[in-house]
Design a protein around this motif. Sequence first.
Motif, PDB file in Angstrom:
ATOM      1  N   PHE A  25      12.308  -3.153 -94.002  1.00  0.00           N
ATOM      2  CA  PHE A  25      11.974  -2.020 -94.366  1.00  0.00           C
ATOM      3  C   PHE A  25      11.752  -0.573 -93.173  1.00  0.00           C
ATOM      4  O   PHE A  25      11.432   0.265 -93.864  1.00  0.00           O
ATOM      5  N   LEU A  26      11.779  -1.031 -91.291  1.00  0.00           N
ATOM      6  CA  LEU A  26      11.361  -0.418 -91.305  1.00  0.00           C
ATOM      7  C   LEU A  26      13.296   0.747 -91.028  1.00  0.00           C
ATOM      8  O   LEU A  26      13.263   1.395 -90.568  1.00  0.00           O
ATOM      9  N   GLY A  27      13.758  -0.051 -91.703  1.00  0.00           N
ATOM     10  CA  GLY A  27      15.607   0.494 -91.428  1.00  0.00           C
ATOM     11  C   GLY A  27      16.192   0.468 -90.250  1.00  0.00           C
ATOM     12  O   GLY A  27      17.171   1.533 -90.025  1.00  0.00           O
ATOM     13  N   LEU A  28      15.663  -0.382 -89.876  1.00  0.00           N
ATOM     14  CA  LEU A  28      16.464  -0.516 -88.605  1.00  0.00           C
ATOM     15  C   LEU A  28      17.241  -2.730 -88.922  1.00  0.00           C
ATOM     16  O   LEU A  28      17.183  -3.088 -88.961  1.00  0.00           O
ATOM     17  N   VAL A  29      18.024  -2.292 -88.507  1.00  0.00           N
ATOM     18  CA  VAL A  29      19.055  -3.974 -87.633  1.00  0.00           C
ATOM     19  C   VAL A  29      18.124  -4.664 -86.945  1.00  0.00           C
ATOM     20  O   VAL A  29      18.695  -3.912 -85.655  1.00  0.00           O
ATOM     21  N   THR A  30      17.588  -4.777 -87.373  1.00  0.00           N
ATOM     22  CA  THR A  30      17.203  -6.164 -85.748  1.00  0.00           C
ATOM     23  C   THR A  30      17.043  -7.399 -85.960  1.00  0.00           C
ATOM     24  O   THR A  30      17.240  -8.486 -87.524  1.00  0.00           O
ATOM     25  N   ASP A  31      16.809  -8.508 -85.013  1.00  0.00           N
ATOM     26  CA  ASP A  31      17.085  -9.693 -85.271  1.00  0.00           C
ATOM     27  C   ASP A  31      15.905 -10.480 -85.249  1.00  0.00           C
ATOM     28  O   ASP A  31      14.679  -9.615 -84.644  1.00  0.00           O
ATOM     29  N   ARG A  32      15.135 -11.378 -84.955  1.00  0.00           N
ATOM     30  CA  ARG A  32      13.799 -12.347 -85.075  1.00  0.00           C
ATOM     31  C   ARG A  32      13.048 -11.820 -83.781  1.00  0.00           C
ATOM     32  O   ARG A  32      11.630 -10.671 -83.767  1.00  0.00           O
ATOM     33  N   SER A  33      14.181 -11.828 -82.395  1.00  0.00           N
ATOM     34  CA  SER A  33      13.210 -10.789 -81.348  1.00  0.00           C
ATOM     35  C   SER A  33      12.764  -9.656 -81.045  1.00  0.00           C
ATOM     36  O   SER A  33      11.680  -9.545 -80.419  1.00  0.00           O
ATOM     37  N   GLU A  34      13.216  -9.241 -81.315  1.00  0.00           N
ATOM     38  CA  GLU A  34      13.619  -7.581 -81.709  1.00  0.00           C
ATOM     39  C   GLU A  34      12.347  -7.498 -82.569  1.00  0.00           C
ATOM     40  O   GLU A  34      11.314  -6.687 -82.352  1.00  0.00           O
ATOM     41  N   ARG A  35      11.963  -8.093 -83.633  1.00  0.00           N
ATOM     42  CA  ARG A  35      10.812  -7.853 -84.386  1.00  0.00           C
ATOM     43  C   ARG A  35       9.592  -8.575 -83.940  1.00  0.00           C
ATOM     44  O   ARG A  35       8.091  -7.561 -84.419  1.00  0.00           O
ATOM     45  N   VAL A  36       9.532  -9.614 -82.602  1.00  0.00           N
ATOM     46  CA  VAL A  36       8.754  -9.732 -82.401  1.00  0.00           C
ATOM     47  C   VAL A  36       8.006  -8.843 -81.397  1.00  0.00           C
ATOM     48  O   VAL A  36       7.099  -7.914 -81.413  1.00  0.00           O
ATOM     49  N   TYR A  37       8.978  -8.268 -81.026  1.00  0.00           N
ATOM     50  CA  TYR A  37       8.940  -6.602 -79.681  1.00  0.00           C
ATOM     51  C   TYR A  37       7.857  -6.025 -80.438  1.00  0.00           C
ATOM     52  O   TYR A  37       7.008  -5.178 -80.016  1.00  0.00           O
TER      53      TYR A  37
END
Lengths: 94, 318
Positions: free
Chosen positions: A43-55
Amino acid sequence: MLEIFDWIPWTAPIAYIFIGLAVMITGLTIWGHYRPPVRRKGFLGLVTDRSERVYISIVSFALVMVVSFSIVDSNTMIWALSALAMSAGILKWG
Amino acid sequence: MDAKRKNNKAWFLVLPVVFVVAFTAIIPLMAVANYSLQDIQGADNRIFVGLDFFKRVATDPNIQDAFARNLTLSMQVLLIQIPLGIFLARLMPKSGWKASAALVVVAIPLIIPWNVVGTTWRIFTRSDIGLGGVLVNKFTDYNLSESTFDAWVTILVMDTWHWTPLVTLLVYAGLRSIPQAYYQAAAIDGASAMAVFRFVELPKLKRVLMIALLLRFMDSFMMYTEPFVVTGGGPGSSTQTLSILLTTIAIGQFDIGVAGAFSLMYFLFIQIFSFLFFTVLTLDERPGATKVTPKDKRKLREEKEEKPVNSKLKKVLK
């Protein structure tokens, strides 16, 4: 080895936070080695992997807390819980 | 979906940097985080105060003002220095001794230490003996220590003089790395100078500009020495940056707890802004992040429909 930390006037919460961060980074590294992260769009509209989401979730948790500090007489506990819920949401669906 | 396991052993080469950063940044940060939670009166007399210092910092009008002021300064710095840097880099000679000479001249402000820059400008802007101060006073009233506007503009001009060369050098290097073929293709298409800049140079400069933007933002958001030497944060607190205020609290008043909380929040905001810049600028470079417009979809569909025709044609040709 641990003498380099002796000069710091330690408090328990900060010790837990830094240990938590260290464990998290190590854990993510090991996890990433055995199960390479998959990038996805949430829903953030960003392509992220799990560590980016943690950050992102940690930083937004801190931001919400700073905003709550700037409000006079805010209930820190309620804010912390809602920020925690938001972070969990970012981790799961972000 | 790139789920293939890669050989990540090269990451071990990063370890030396991790150790250096641990000593220069992470361990000091741990100390600061610990200061922020307690009121240290003496070596054995430490009172745990929880989040009180954070609340005090976040509600302090002085700190809020300094934050807004510093943010304004950073935005103005970026708005002036990035376009100016690109403009200067495009003007610079491309080869020969002139290029080397231009590079050296442009790089001079970068190798001058902050303190010296501050002192030079302090004297340069004096309205009685300074070259700049006297000259500007011929046209308009200029006094650094009385007018907040003059002080602000001076800081801005000084920073532009000091740091635009960094943007210029980065952009110059970026421009040199664009293959000549792109310009030739643009010339064949009859592209205007503006179109060449917009569609050839700017996209190729994106990564370099991102580095320039991040460096300039972080540097200007923690600007300390130059305003400290030139204006001392004054008149009043009109040029007091966050760093100057933080130093006053930490070393002037020796309020280590408040300063610790302040530092952590300062750190958080630099993190957030840098992350936002980085994310926005690399949005379409992330794998799988390419935006698919309706136009692209139509093109894809048309290509798919064309394929059978092509294969039939090939058969006929055979």
